[in-house]
Design a protein around this motif. Sequence first.
Motif, PDB file in Angstrom:
ATOM      1  N   TRP A  23       0.834  -1.204   0.000  1.00  0.00           N
ATOM      2  CA  TRP A  23       0.000   0.000   0.000  1.00  0.00           C
ATOM      3  C   TRP A  23       0.867   1.253   0.000  1.00  0.00           C
ATOM      4  CZ3 TRP A  23      -4.975   0.456  -1.024  1.00  0.00           C
ATOM      5  CH2 TRP A  23      -5.807  -0.665  -0.886  1.00  0.00           C
ATOM      6  N   SER A  24       1.971   1.235   0.746  1.00  0.00           N
ATOM      7  CA  SER A  24       2.851   2.396   0.794  1.00  0.00           C
ATOM      8  C   SER A  24       3.459   2.686  -0.573  1.00  0.00           C
ATOM      9  CB  SER A  24       3.957   2.160   1.831  1.00  0.00           C
ATOM     10  OG  SER A  24       4.879   3.222   1.833  1.00  0.00           O
ATOM     11  N   GLU A  25       3.855   1.634  -1.275  1.00  0.00           N
ATOM     12  CA  GLU A  25       4.451   1.830  -2.596  1.00  0.00           C
ATOM     13  C   GLU A  25       3.412   2.246  -3.629  1.00  0.00           C
ATOM     14  OE1 GLU A  25       6.329  -1.894  -3.312  1.00  0.00           O
ATOM     15  OE2 GLU A  25       8.107  -1.417  -2.089  1.00  0.00           O
ATOM     16  N   ALA A  26       2.182   1.789  -3.459  1.00  0.00           N
ATOM     17  CA  ALA A  26       1.123   2.183  -4.396  1.00  0.00           C
ATOM     18  C   ALA A  26       0.770   3.654  -4.240  1.00  0.00           C
ATOM     19  CB  ALA A  26      -0.116   1.320  -4.172  1.00  0.00           C
ATOM     20  N   TYR A  27       0.929   4.186  -3.019  1.00  0.00           N
ATOM     21  CA  TYR A  27       0.602   5.590  -2.747  1.00  0.00           C
ATOM     22  C   TYR A  27       1.778   6.240  -2.023  1.00  0.00           C
ATOM     23  CZ  TYR A  27      -3.988   4.078  -4.118  1.00  0.00           C
ATOM     24  OH  TYR A  27      -5.031   3.545  -4.835  1.00  0.00           O
ATOM     25  N   PRO A  28       2.833   6.544  -2.782  1.00  0.00           N
ATOM     26  CA  PRO A  28       4.025   7.146  -2.165  1.00  0.00           C
ATOM     27  C   PRO A  28       3.744   8.564  -1.699  1.00  0.00           C
ATOM     28  CG  PRO A  28       4.218   7.175  -4.552  1.00  0.00           C
ATOM     29  CD  PRO A  28       2.977   6.386  -4.230  1.00  0.00           C
ATOM     30  N   PRO A  29       4.631   9.130  -0.900  1.00  0.00           N
ATOM     31  CA  PRO A  29       4.404  10.505  -0.411  1.00  0.00           C
ATOM     32  C   PRO A  29       4.333  11.483  -1.581  1.00  0.00           C
ATOM     33  CG  PRO A  29       6.167   9.426   0.821  1.00  0.00           C
ATOM     34  CD  PRO A  29       5.852   8.532  -0.335  1.00  0.00           C
TER      35      PRO A  29
END
Length: 450
Positions: free
Chosen positions: A105-111
């Motif tokens: 999920w973090s990689e799908a929606y990076p900062p």
Amino acid sequence: MPYWDMPYGGRGRGTMTRPDEPYYVMYDADFGLSGLAGRPEREPVSVPLPGGGADGDEQIGVDARSLLASGLPEPVIRTLWLAADRGRFDPAGPGGTVRSWLTAWSEAYPPPAPKKRPQGGTYISAVTPYFYPRPVLVEAELRAAVLAEIDLLAADLARAVPVPGAVGALRSAVAEAGADLGLRLLLRTLKAHSVRVDKACHDRFVALGDTFEYCFAVITDGLDVDWPPLDVDRRDSAWDFGLSALAERFAGDWHDRTARETVRLAADSDGVGQTPGSAAALLLADVTRLLGSPLSPDTLGTLWLAACDGGYRIDRFSIDVRHWLELVADVCREHLREVAPGHRAGAPPAPPGPVAEVLRELRDLAPELADRSVQPMWHPVPGAAVVRALEEVVAEVDPDLGFRLFLRALVAMAVPLSEERYARLLALGERFGYGEFHVSQVDGFVQRDL
């Protein structure tokens, strides 16, 4: 990067970092991991949705990074998720781990790239293009407030949540991943397992939600609240209510709906802190008192036209004012049968109020009102007639209702007010127990010394 500069996470006790836009601007429902846990069965939560996902998914990346950076053990994070998701999906199932799932999920929606902030700590909204200050949030204070709520609800959570260690996991989430995510996971767990909270707890959650700049739905949607019985003498709304609030709707842009639909919307407009059915019960009480009063049809008609600023000209449509009030009452009763079938609809005798004080303010402004009229360019309603009608309702029916209709008449006729008079009106509002924004509807007419 120091922990206290990490968004929504870390071990910091300093100032909390927030997104460039308030949550209520970005989302109109729950969001992030708590929103993911509350999705219906048909929507997958195991992997990021293709094509950009759903509204609020970008916050899942933020929440995932907070948990990954928090140092929480994997079993604790798994417990948090299982409690919030009702155990529908186990990220540590065959072939997976909690951290690999969060990483996806973090990689799908990076900062996102940081936005430029104007000097002075203010914010320019993409939705509302003006500057306004945002309060400083102290993470230590917020964590203490959320932990206090967990402690108060610990026994109920332990009984209702079948996931061992859920209460301790929530405490750890607040302490290690931040108050914002911890509060949303607490709320989602309460909703997932139908843990009932009392109104005082609900109101504290709403206050915390205001601090974090959530939309109300994050708090209220799906939360099981043990509401107190309907009571038309209780004032739980921050704004106007009853017949005066209905009239304000007709003063605005309501013409894309029928009159009955507009009344139905008013009857179904309970405030966030009100027992379901309150708006309808308060409106019905006002209407019932007027229908049972000795006021003449001309007086009732004048009161309505002044309060709605001529927005619904029942006089021009040959609508009998008592027939109109009966229609309003019927809509309220219909709504109450749906949401509060046990409520005994009607209007108790008006409680005693500061009749003399309201009349004094009204009569003191009578010369100014007499020189004005409601809708002066089209079938005007003379200000002198409005004063007489208001005097009658204050003295013979209900000073509370009379004062609220008086405020509406001041708005309709754009009456300038001194700061001293405005202070007295605010004091009267406090005597009646009004919410903080009720009397402020006339704030724009106050002549302030510069």
